[in-house]
Design a protein around this motif. Structure first.
Motif, short mmCIF file in Angstrom:
data_model
loop_
_atom_site.label_atom_id
_atom_site.label_comp_id
_atom_site.label_asym_id
_atom_site.label_seq_id
_atom_site.Cartn_x
_atom_site.Cartn_y
_atom_site.Cartn_z
N GLY A 16 0.81 -1.21 0.00
CA GLY A 16 0.00 0.00 0.00
C GLY A 16 0.84 1.26 0.00
O GLY A 16 2.07 1.20 0.05
N GLY A 17 0.18 2.40 -0.05
CA GLY A 17 0.89 3.67 -0.17
C GLY A 17 1.84 3.93 0.98
O GLY A 17 3.01 4.24 0.79
N ILE A 18 1.33 3.83 2.21
CA ILE A 18 2.16 4.13 3.38
C ILE A 18 3.13 2.99 3.66
O ILE A 18 4.33 3.22 3.90
CB ILE A 18 1.26 4.42 4.61
CG1 ILE A 18 0.54 5.77 4.42
CG2 ILE A 18 2.06 4.40 5.89
CD1 ILE A 18 -0.52 6.09 5.46
N ASP A 37 1.81 -8.58 2.57
CA ASP A 37 0.55 -8.00 2.10
C ASP A 37 -0.26 -9.15 1.48
O ASP A 37 0.30 -10.20 1.15
CB ASP A 37 0.80 -6.90 1.05
CG ASP A 37 -0.35 -5.90 0.95
OD1 ASP A 37 -0.15 -4.73 1.36
OD2 ASP A 37 -1.44 -6.28 0.46
N ARG A 38 -1.55 -8.93 1.30
CA ARG A 38 -2.34 -9.95 0.61
C ARG A 38 -2.41 -9.65 -0.89
O ARG A 38 -2.85 -10.49 -1.66
CB ARG A 38 -3.74 -10.04 1.20
CG ARG A 38 -4.55 -8.79 0.95
CD ARG A 38 -5.97 -8.91 1.40
NE ARG A 38 -6.60 -7.62 1.20
CZ ARG A 38 -7.78 -7.28 1.66
NH1 ARG A 38 -8.47 -8.14 2.37
NH2 ARG A 38 -8.27 -6.09 1.43
N ASP A 63 -2.26 -12.90 4.63
CA ASP A 63 -3.52 -12.27 5.00
C ASP A 63 -3.49 -12.10 6.51
O ASP A 63 -3.53 -13.09 7.25
CB ASP A 63 -4.69 -13.16 4.57
CG ASP A 63 -6.04 -12.55 4.92
OD1 ASP A 63 -6.07 -11.58 5.72
OD2 ASP A 63 -7.06 -13.04 4.41
N VAL A 64 -3.42 -10.86 6.98
CA VAL A 64 -3.23 -10.64 8.42
C VAL A 64 -4.46 -11.03 9.24
O VAL A 64 -4.38 -11.13 10.47
CB VAL A 64 -2.82 -9.18 8.75
CG1 VAL A 64 -1.47 -8.84 8.15
CG2 VAL A 64 -3.89 -8.18 8.34
N ALA A 90 0.99 -1.88 9.18
CA ALA A 90 0.42 -0.83 8.33
C ALA A 90 -0.74 -1.32 7.48
O ALA A 90 -1.41 -0.51 6.82
CB ALA A 90 1.50 -0.21 7.43
N ALA A 141 -2.15 3.61 13.14
CA ALA A 141 -3.59 3.71 13.43
C ALA A 141 -4.17 4.85 12.61
O ALA A 141 -4.05 4.84 11.38
CB ALA A 141 -3.81 3.88 14.93
N TYR A 155 -14.35 2.23 11.06
CA TYR A 155 -12.91 2.46 10.88
C TYR A 155 -12.31 3.08 12.14
O TYR A 155 -11.30 2.59 12.67
CB TYR A 155 -12.71 3.38 9.67
CG TYR A 155 -11.28 3.72 9.36
CD1 TYR A 155 -10.46 2.79 8.73
CD2 TYR A 155 -10.75 4.96 9.68
CE1 TYR A 155 -9.13 3.10 8.43
CE2 TYR A 155 -9.44 5.28 9.38
CZ TYR A 155 -8.63 4.35 8.76
OH TYR A 155 -7.33 4.66 8.46
N LYS A 159 -9.56 1.44 14.71
CA LYS A 159 -8.25 2.06 14.91
C LYS A 159 -8.01 2.38 16.39
O LYS A 159 -6.89 2.28 16.88
CB LYS A 159 -8.13 3.32 14.05
CG LYS A 159 -8.03 3.03 12.55
CD LYS A 159 -6.77 2.25 12.27
CE LYS A 159 -6.50 2.05 10.79
NZ LYS A 159 -5.24 1.37 10.53
N GLY A 186 -3.22 11.52 9.61
CA GLY A 186 -4.45 12.10 9.08
C GLY A 186 -4.48 11.79 7.58
O GLY A 186 -3.79 10.87 7.11
N THR A 188 -3.75 11.17 4.04
CA THR A 188 -2.44 10.94 3.44
C THR A 188 -2.65 10.46 2.00
O THR A 188 -3.52 9.63 1.75
CB THR A 188 -1.67 9.86 4.25
OG1 THR A 188 -1.65 10.25 5.62
CG2 THR A 188 -0.25 9.71 3.75
N THR A 190 -2.60 8.36 -0.66
CA THR A 190 -2.39 6.94 -0.99
C THR A 190 -3.64 6.43 -1.69
O THR A 190 -4.67 7.10 -1.69
CB THR A 190 -2.18 6.09 0.29
OG1 THR A 190 -3.45 5.98 0.97
CG2 THR A 190 -1.15 6.66 1.23
#
Ligand code: NAD
Length: 258
Positions: A16-18, A37-38, A63-64, A90, A141, A155, A159, A186, A188, A190
């Motif tokens: 992912g982006g972050i 990552d999945r 897969d987390v 993340a 988070a 969401y 978090k 905040g 971001t 992505t």
């Protein structure tokens, strides 16, 4: 030791982006990284990109939400890269919608990834860190964990759960020399944000949305993933060696310091 980092890192949501930016920053600091990552395709693309750096990088499709998958991934990393010193949680999903309209599936998926995934990964990594008496964990988070947001109830609640879990873990693991901290971004730039909003909505995030009780972003810009990665690397590193159970908000002031 480069940038106060020495040892093997695991990053979830690495496609992912972050997560990808955190992985790039770790590699730039000469830290071997396991990318989890999945999204297998994006994972392999990132691994190929980082391959040319000469720093050891492996991609492990994971897969987390599946604790068996997570335990196997952690075992694989320990065999292929060595003892895990750093974990960055993340991986995350965002299902937006008014609370009264949310489906069971949207609620359950949000918690399975954002809270359950952090639990599975942190538990598996804590089990190998504790006997070694060293390690550092950072959970990504959200500033929505502490500031109510319209259409983000599942969401934000997930978090808040992941942030508090991470701090409780930090309390239990402190005596073992393991630090656990939270970074709360905040808005971001992505794929997660792009899926939520277009250009007009991005301007609204910066300007504020009175009808939605959003005050806007005092620093007047959306964060770049590198802003989040900088905070994560600091908390992982020896430079933060006396910091644990801390929640570092990186949101340009959007939550007014809450
Ligand atoms: P992103 O959508 O670009 O990346 C999230 C990654 O998590 C994806 O690669 C996805 O495949 C992975 N993922 C999702 N479910 C998974 C699972 N079950 N197992 C393994 N991997 C899974 O989002 P991002 O913006 O990079 O978000 C990274 C973290 O930052 C998330 O936890 C997110 O909630 C948080 N965050 C993002 C923003 C933002 O504005 N972008 C703001 C606050 C917090």
């Amino acid at each position: 030791m480069t940038g106060g980092l020495s040892g093997v890192a695991v990053v979830t949501g690495a496609a992912g982006g972050i997560g990808a930016e955190i992985a790039r920053s770790l590699v730039a600091a000469e830290t071997p990284v396991a990318l989890l990552d999945r999204d297998v395709l994006a994972l392999w693309e990132l691994a190929a990109e980082l391959d040319s750096t000469g720093v050891r990088v492996i991609a492990v499709a994971t897969d987390v939400t599946d604790s068996g998958d997570v335990d196997s991934a952690v075992a694989k990393v320990e065999v292929e890269l060595g003892p895990i010193e750093y974990l960055v949680n993340a991986a995350g999903v965002l299902r937006s919608g008014q609370a009264a309209q949310l489906t069971d599936e949207e609620w359950d998926t949000t918690f399975a990834v954002n809270a359950g995934g952090v639990f599975h990964m942190s538990r598996a990594v804590a089990r190998v860190m504790v006997p070694r008496g060293s390690g550092s964990i950072v959970t990504v988070a959200s500033n929505a964990a502490a500031t109510p947001r319209m259409s983000m109830s599942a969401y934000a609640a997930s978090k808040a759960a992941s942030a508090m879990f991470t701090k409780c873990l930090g309390l239990e693991l402190a005596a073992h020399g393991i630090r656990c901290n939270v970074v709360a971004p905040g808005s971001t730039r992505t794929p997660m944000l792009t899926a939520l909003q277009g250009d007009a909505a991005e301007r609204a995030s910066i300007e504020g949305v009175p009808d939605a009780y959003r005050v806007g972003i005092p620093l007047r810009r959306i964060a770049e993933p590198s802003h989040i990665a900088d905070a994560v690397l600091f908390l992982l590193s020896e430079r933060a060696s006396h910091i644990t159970m801390h929640d570092l908000t990186v949101d340009g002031g959007a939550a007014l310091g809450a």
